[in-house]
Motif scaffolding. Structure first.
Motif, PDB file in Angstrom:
ATOM      1  N   GLY A  13       0.836  -1.206   0.000  1.00  0.00           N
ATOM      2  CA  GLY A  13       0.000   0.000   0.000  1.00  0.00           C
ATOM      3  C   GLY A  13       0.866   1.250   0.000  1.00  0.00           C
ATOM      4  N   VAL A  14       0.357   2.304   0.619  1.00  0.00           N
ATOM      5  CA  VAL A  14       1.049   3.605   0.616  1.00  0.00           C
ATOM      6  C   VAL A  14       2.501   3.448   1.082  1.00  0.00           C
ATOM      7  N   LEU A  15       2.694   2.867   2.259  1.00  0.00           N
ATOM      8  CA  LEU A  15       4.052   2.794   2.807  1.00  0.00           C
ATOM      9  C   LEU A  15       4.837   1.610   2.277  1.00  0.00           C
ATOM     10  N   TYR A  33       5.186  -8.549  -1.250  1.00  0.00           N
ATOM     11  CA  TYR A  33       4.072  -9.510  -1.169  1.00  0.00           C
ATOM     12  C   TYR A  33       2.766  -8.775  -0.889  1.00  0.00           C
ATOM     13  N   ASP A  34       1.696  -9.187  -1.592  1.00  0.00           N
ATOM     14  CA  ASP A  34       0.355  -8.699  -1.235  1.00  0.00           C
ATOM     15  C   ASP A  34      -0.643  -9.821  -1.484  1.00  0.00           C
ATOM     16  N   LEU A  35      -1.913  -9.556  -1.141  1.00  0.00           N
ATOM     17  CA  LEU A  35      -2.880 -10.642  -1.043  1.00  0.00           C
ATOM     18  C   LEU A  35      -3.306 -11.272  -2.364  1.00  0.00           C
ATOM     19  N   ALA A  92       4.183  -4.123   6.427  1.00  0.00           N
ATOM     20  CA  ALA A  92       3.466  -2.840   6.289  1.00  0.00           C
ATOM     21  C   ALA A  92       2.023  -3.127   5.886  1.00  0.00           C
ATOM     22  N   VAL A  93       1.364  -4.026   6.637  1.00  0.00           N
ATOM     23  CA  VAL A  93      -0.045  -4.355   6.387  1.00  0.00           C
ATOM     24  C   VAL A  93      -0.904  -3.431   7.253  1.00  0.00           C
ATOM     25  N   PRO A  94      -2.240  -3.405   7.032  1.00  0.00           N
ATOM     26  CA  PRO A  94      -3.069  -2.428   7.760  1.00  0.00           C
ATOM     27  C   PRO A  94      -2.896  -2.482   9.285  1.00  0.00           C
ATOM     28  N   GLU A  95      -3.176  -1.332   9.873  1.00  0.00           N
ATOM     29  CA  GLU A  95      -2.919  -1.113  11.304  1.00  0.00           C
ATOM     30  C   GLU A  95      -3.986  -1.800  12.165  1.00  0.00           C
ATOM     31  N   LYS A 100      -2.159  -8.226  12.057  1.00  0.00           N
ATOM     32  CA  LYS A 100      -0.688  -8.262  12.113  1.00  0.00           C
ATOM     33  C   LYS A 100      -0.214  -9.506  12.870  1.00  0.00           C
ATOM     34  N   ILE A 103      -0.364 -12.540  10.696  1.00  0.00           N
ATOM     35  CA  ILE A 103       0.675 -12.644   9.663  1.00  0.00           C
ATOM     36  C   ILE A 103       2.014 -13.042  10.295  1.00  0.00           C
ATOM     37  N   ASN A 120       6.373  -1.905  10.580  1.00  0.00           N
ATOM     38  CA  ASN A 120       6.357  -0.463  10.296  1.00  0.00           C
ATOM     39  C   ASN A 120       5.169   0.199  11.000  1.00  0.00           C
ATOM     40  N   SER A 122       2.637   2.333  13.027  1.00  0.00           N
ATOM     41  CA  SER A 122       2.755   3.679  13.595  1.00  0.00           C
ATOM     42  C   SER A 122       2.284   3.738  15.039  1.00  0.00           C
ATOM     43  N   HIS A 143      10.276   2.254  11.541  1.00  0.00           N
ATOM     44  CA  HIS A 143       9.147   3.125  11.213  1.00  0.00           C
ATOM     45  C   HIS A 143       9.584   4.232  10.274  1.00  0.00           C
ATOM     46  N   TYR A 144       8.941   4.240   9.102  1.00  0.00           N
ATOM     47  CA  TYR A 144       9.272   5.226   8.075  1.00  0.00           C
ATOM     48  C   TYR A 144       8.234   6.346   8.103  1.00  0.00           C
TER      49      TYR A 144
HETATM   50  P1  NAD Z   1      -2.428   0.735   3.111  1.00  0.00           P
HETATM   51  O1  NAD Z   1      -3.824   0.456   3.475  1.00  0.00           O
HETATM   52  O2  NAD Z   1      -2.105   1.788   2.106  1.00  0.00           O
HETATM   53  O3  NAD Z   1      -1.732  -0.629   2.590  1.00  0.00           O
HETATM   54  C1  NAD Z   1      -1.882  -1.870   3.216  1.00  0.00           C
HETATM   55  C2  NAD Z   1      -1.548  -2.965   2.214  1.00  0.00           C
HETATM   56  O4  NAD Z   1      -1.561  -4.221   2.905  1.00  0.00           O
HETATM   57  C3  NAD Z   1      -2.568  -3.086   1.063  1.00  0.00           C
HETATM   58  O5  NAD Z   1      -1.861  -3.191  -0.163  1.00  0.00           O
HETATM   59  C4  NAD Z   1      -3.317  -4.400   1.397  1.00  0.00           C
HETATM   60  O6  NAD Z   1      -3.747  -5.101   0.209  1.00  0.00           O
HETATM   61  C5  NAD Z   1      -2.236  -5.172   2.114  1.00  0.00           C
HETATM   62  N1  NAD Z   1      -2.736  -6.227   2.988  1.00  0.00           N
HETATM   63  C6  NAD Z   1      -3.888  -6.309   3.677  1.00  0.00           C
HETATM   64  N2  NAD Z   1      -3.920  -7.464   4.391  1.00  0.00           N
HETATM   65  C7  NAD Z   1      -2.762  -8.107   4.138  1.00  0.00           C
HETATM   66  C8  NAD Z   1      -2.229  -9.346   4.554  1.00  0.00           C
HETATM   67  N3  NAD Z   1      -2.865 -10.150   5.396  1.00  0.00           N
HETATM   68  N4  NAD Z   1      -1.020  -9.694   4.065  1.00  0.00           N
HETATM   69  C9  NAD Z   1      -0.339  -8.879   3.217  1.00  0.00           C
HETATM   70  N5  NAD Z   1      -0.798  -7.713   2.789  1.00  0.00           N
HETATM   71  C10 NAD Z   1      -2.006  -7.332   3.250  1.00  0.00           C
HETATM   72  O7  NAD Z   1      -1.671   1.031   4.510  1.00  0.00           O
HETATM   73  P2  NAD Z   1      -0.385   1.962   4.787  1.00  0.00           P
HETATM   74  O8  NAD Z   1      -0.807   3.368   4.955  1.00  0.00           O
HETATM   75  O9  NAD Z   1       0.680   1.605   3.822  1.00  0.00           O
HETATM   76  O10 NAD Z   1       0.012   1.449   6.257  1.00  0.00           O
HETATM   77  C11 NAD Z   1       0.642   0.192   6.454  1.00  0.00           C
HETATM   78  C12 NAD Z   1       1.406   0.221   7.762  1.00  0.00           C
HETATM   79  O11 NAD Z   1       2.368   1.287   7.691  1.00  0.00           O
HETATM   80  C13 NAD Z   1       0.560   0.487   8.999  1.00  0.00           C
HETATM   81  O12 NAD Z   1       1.050  -0.302  10.066  1.00  0.00           O
HETATM   82  C14 NAD Z   1       0.773   1.963   9.295  1.00  0.00           C
HETATM   83  O13 NAD Z   1       0.695   2.261  10.669  1.00  0.00           O
HETATM   84  C15 NAD Z   1       2.206   2.129   8.824  1.00  0.00           C
HETATM   85  N6  NAD Z   1       2.584   3.504   8.453  1.00  0.00           N
HETATM   86  C16 NAD Z   1       1.779   4.252   7.621  1.00  0.00           C
HETATM   87  C17 NAD Z   1       2.155   5.561   7.296  1.00  0.00           C
HETATM   88  C18 NAD Z   1       1.317   6.414   6.377  1.00  0.00           C
HETATM   89  O14 NAD Z   1       1.554   7.639   6.320  1.00  0.00           O
HETATM   90  N7  NAD Z   1       0.387   5.855   5.616  1.00  0.00           N
HETATM   91  C19 NAD Z   1       3.347   6.110   7.838  1.00  0.00           C
HETATM   92  C20 NAD Z   1       4.163   5.296   8.652  1.00  0.00           C
HETATM   93  C21 NAD Z   1       3.761   4.002   8.951  1.00  0.00           C
END
Ligand code: NAD
Length: 284
Positions: A13-15, A33-35, A92-95, A100, A103, A120, A122, A143-144
């Motif tokens: 995802g984003v991070l 890796y993703d789903l 870096a999967v959803p919070e 988590k 996984i 990663n 937050s 943590h990025y």
């Molecule tokens: P996001 O929702 O953009 O991406 C999450 C990704 O994980 C998606 O591509 C989803 O398909 C995938 N996913 C879902 N379930 C999964 C599983 N079981 N196995 C593998 N992949 C799976 O989330 P994000 O914003 O990238 O945040 C991810 C992590 O990074 C969180 O823990 C968040 O706290 C942390 N983080 C986010 C930011 C930010 O600004 N967005 C900054 C620092 C840290």
């Protein structure tokens, strides 16, 4: 100290996409890796967008470095294949705590003994996850910050169980992948960055809601008096008002709840989410 050459990123995802691309750009062999296939397609699009950003915005990028990065990146939907040769896995999967933990339980079975696991997250502490990893001595947080090519810090934070050699190896990995490592000596919710930033943003929201000063005045004060390039409401616009709303609305504090309501009525209900939509506290 363990040598980190191969990286696997879980979640694109984003991070996750940024973490994978940043390491590939710096020559690491990266597996992301993703789903499912749909998520992998989205990842390809994110990587293509990142290639453009790295080509044009990363200072000191060598000729062809951005173009070479994709050759270091591999995408898969098979977790076993993804981690088969990983020196380091960054999750870096959803919070969501249970997602988590689940996984990490799977990883514990699939990854070789050498693999270091890092989250990663937050808002969760690595201690919330460590028992699910089956290898607490080889587990910690890295943590990025979003937009890691520009906001290029990596906060490294272990638990009391983390092997110091593993901590040092991840610090070294961060440095070798073009980031400034921030070594955190004790577990702390919010790491260093959010421990500083969140109180500033909350104080700014309080000043606004109490009618003390306007966002422009509050930002101007902070910029001129501290030399910072942006003030708190400019930061809110970058973070996104939707994210700010979610955090404020889920807080037990009455001031935060009032700020959430303010954001909803004045901005979110009008489609103004900050920089991403062209308008928030400021117009872009
Ligand atoms: P996001 O929702 O953009 O991406 C999450 C990704 O994980 C998606 O591509 C989803 O398909 C995938 N996913 C879902 N379930 C999964 C599983 N079981 N196995 C593998 N992949 C799976 O989330 P994000 O914003 O990238 O945040 C991810 C992590 O990074 C969180 O823990 C968040 O706290 C942390 N983080 C986010 C930011 C930010 O600004 N967005 C900054 C620092 C840290």
């Amino acid at each position: 100290m363990p040598d980190i050459k191969t990286l696997t990123v879980l979640g694109t995802g984003v991070l996750g996409s940024q973490i994978a691309y940043q390491a590939a750009f710096h020559g690491f062999a990266v597996t992301a890796y993703d789903l499912d296939d749909q998520a992998i397609e989205k990842a390809r699009a994110r990587f293509a967008q990142l290639a453009g950003i790295y080509r044009t915005q990363v200072a000191g990028a060598k000729d062809g470095q951005a173009e070479a990065a994709p050759a270091n990146l591999r995408l898969t939907t098979d977790l076993g294949t993804a981690v088969a040769d990983a020196d380091l896995v960054i999750e870096a999967v959803p919070e969501l705590l249970e997602l988590k933990r689940d996984i990490y339980r799977k990883l514990a079975e699939l990854a070789p003994a050498k693999t270091i696991f890092a989250t990663n997250s937050s808002t969760l502490l690595p201690s919330d996850l460590k028992d699910a990893t089956g290898r607490p001595d080889r587990f910690l947080a890295i943590h990025y910050a979003n937009n890691i090519w520009a906001q290029n810090i990596a906060e490294v934070m272990g638990t009391t169980d983390t092997d110091p050699a593993v901590f040092d190896a991840v610090v070294e990995f961060a440095r070798n992948s073009g980031l400034e490592p921030i070594e955190i000596r004790k577990e702390k919710a919010g790491y260093v960055l959010n421990s500083l930033l969140v109180p500033l943003l909350n104080a700014a929201a309080g000043l606004l809601l109490q009618g003390i000063a306007s966002p422009e005045t509050i930002d101007k004060t902070w910029r001129i008096a501290t030399g910072a390039p942006t003030g708190p409401f400019q930061i809110y616009d970058v973070v996104g008002l939707g994210t700010a709303y979610n955090i404020a609305a889920s807080s037990a504090d009455s001031g935060s709840k009032a700020f959430a309501q303010y954001l909803k009525e004045n901005y979110i209900d009008h489609g103004k989410l900050g920089v991403s939509t062209g308008e928030g506290f400021y117009t872009y």
